[in-house]
Design a protein around this motif. Structure first.
Motif, mmCIF file in Angstrom:
data_model
loop_
_atom_site.group_PDB
_atom_site.id
_atom_site.type_symbol
_atom_site.label_atom_id
_atom_site.label_comp_id
_atom_site.label_asym_id
_atom_site.label_seq_id
_atom_site.Cartn_x
_atom_site.Cartn_y
_atom_site.Cartn_z
ATOM 1 N N PHE A 121 35.541 26.061 39.564
ATOM 2 C CA PHE A 121 35.114 27.465 39.535
ATOM 3 C C PHE A 121 35.901 28.245 38.482
ATOM 4 O O PHE A 121 35.323 29.003 37.688
ATOM 5 C CB PHE A 121 35.303 28.090 40.917
ATOM 6 N N LEU A 122 37.224 28.039 38.450
ATOM 7 C CA LEU A 122 38.058 28.749 37.483
ATOM 8 C C LEU A 122 37.735 28.327 36.050
ATOM 9 O O LEU A 122 37.732 29.155 35.138
ATOM 10 C CB LEU A 122 39.540 28.497 37.773
ATOM 11 N N TYR A 125 34.618 30.007 34.874
ATOM 12 C CA TYR A 125 34.981 31.393 34.562
ATOM 13 C C TYR A 125 35.682 31.462 33.200
ATOM 14 O O TYR A 125 35.361 32.306 32.350
ATOM 15 C CB TYR A 125 35.890 31.939 35.660
ATOM 16 N N GLY A 128 33.354 30.736 30.180
ATOM 17 C CA GLY A 128 32.516 31.903 29.912
ATOM 18 C C GLY A 128 33.287 33.000 29.209
ATOM 19 O O GLY A 128 32.790 33.625 28.252
ATOM 20 N N LEU A 129 34.519 33.229 29.662
ATOM 21 C CA LEU A 129 35.364 34.249 29.036
ATOM 22 C C LEU A 129 35.703 33.853 27.602
ATOM 23 O O LEU A 129 35.627 34.685 26.677
ATOM 24 C CB LEU A 129 36.647 34.426 29.856
ATOM 25 N N ILE A 182 41.935 38.715 36.671
ATOM 26 C CA ILE A 182 40.894 39.682 36.314
ATOM 27 C C ILE A 182 41.450 40.755 35.375
ATOM 28 O O ILE A 182 40.813 41.128 34.380
ATOM 29 C CB ILE A 182 40.310 40.334 37.584
ATOM 30 N N SER A 185 41.837 39.369 32.006
ATOM 31 C CA SER A 185 40.511 39.150 31.407
ATOM 32 C C SER A 185 39.963 40.440 30.816
ATOM 33 O O SER A 185 39.414 40.446 29.704
ATOM 34 C CB SER A 185 39.541 38.610 32.463
#
Length: 228
Positions: A121-122, A125, A128-129, A182, A185
């Motif tokens: 999952f990380l 993420y 995508g970032l 977050i 990010s």
């Protein structure tokens, strides 16, 4: 859940955060920003020193180092408009802070617990970032990749504490670690991708909450497990 001391500190802490947010939105008070922003982590340091007397020396010292390097990072990032080197040094300071937190969290690692699903999952993420950031990174490509790997490791090490500490400590630290990710990010997107409306507000709120929850979660170990 909160002791009387923790309640009193929480009020003081969020008043400091509110002051920093207000100062950040008022140009005429910008000079006070250089005092208000460091005061957020500085207050956590003073509170932690007072409240951590029953913690093991290992956890106490590493947590203090994490907070101190976070404070250095906060101070350095306030001067990024003076030189890009301040951003690099700030990045290094927070990277060291994350490593200190990783060592603290791994002290209570549940070795029988699988982290594959959480890590996948990380990674989704992070990919995508990175896709959004890559074109704007330039010379910061390698440092940002290293930083991303470290903060992913920090969140994973927080996740691996399940069943080794009481739920209150586990979830406070885990939520704090995720909020830290977050916050970083949003900062990265705002700097390397595109300007995000009210980014200062969202970065500061998530960052302050992250540090607050992590420290509170670490302190809760002293209540639930006196052998650490």
């Amino acid at each position: 859940m909160l002791t009387k001391t923790e309640k009193h500190f929480s009020i003081l802490f969020f008043v400091i955060v509110l002051i920093e947010l207000l100062i950040g939105s008022l140009e005429s008070f910008q000079s006070l920003h250089y005092f208000a922003k460091p005061a957020i982590v500085l207050s956590l340091i003073l509170f932690f020193v007072k409240a951590s007397k029953s913690l093991s020396k290992f956890i106490k010292n590493l947590t203090l180092l994490a907070l101190i390097f976070s404070l250095f990072g906060d101070i350095l990032l306030m001067f990024v408009d003076k030189s890009p080197h301040f951003f690099t040094f700030g990045l290094v300071s927070f990277l060291i802070a994350h490593i200190m937190y990783i060592m603290v969290f791994l002290k209570h690692r549940n070795r029988s617990m699988s982290f594959i699903g959480f890590m996948i999952f990380l990674l989704i993420y992070a990919v995508g970032l990175f896709y959004l950031l890559k074109d704007g990174l330039g010379d910061m490509l390698v440092p940002v990749i290293i930083y991303m790997l470290v903060i992913l490791s920090m969140s994973t090490s927080a996740y691996l504490r399940r069943a080794k500490v009481e739920n209150v400590s586990y979830y406070l630290v885990l939520f704090g670690a995720v909020l830290f990710m977050i916050s970083d990010s949003i900062l990265a997107l705002n700097k390397f991708y595109q300007t995000i409306p009210m980014s200062n507000f969202s970065i500061m709120i998530t960052y302050a909450l992250a540090q607050y929850l992590i420290i509170l979660g670490i302190l809760k170990i002293t209540v639930t497990n006196s052998k650490v």
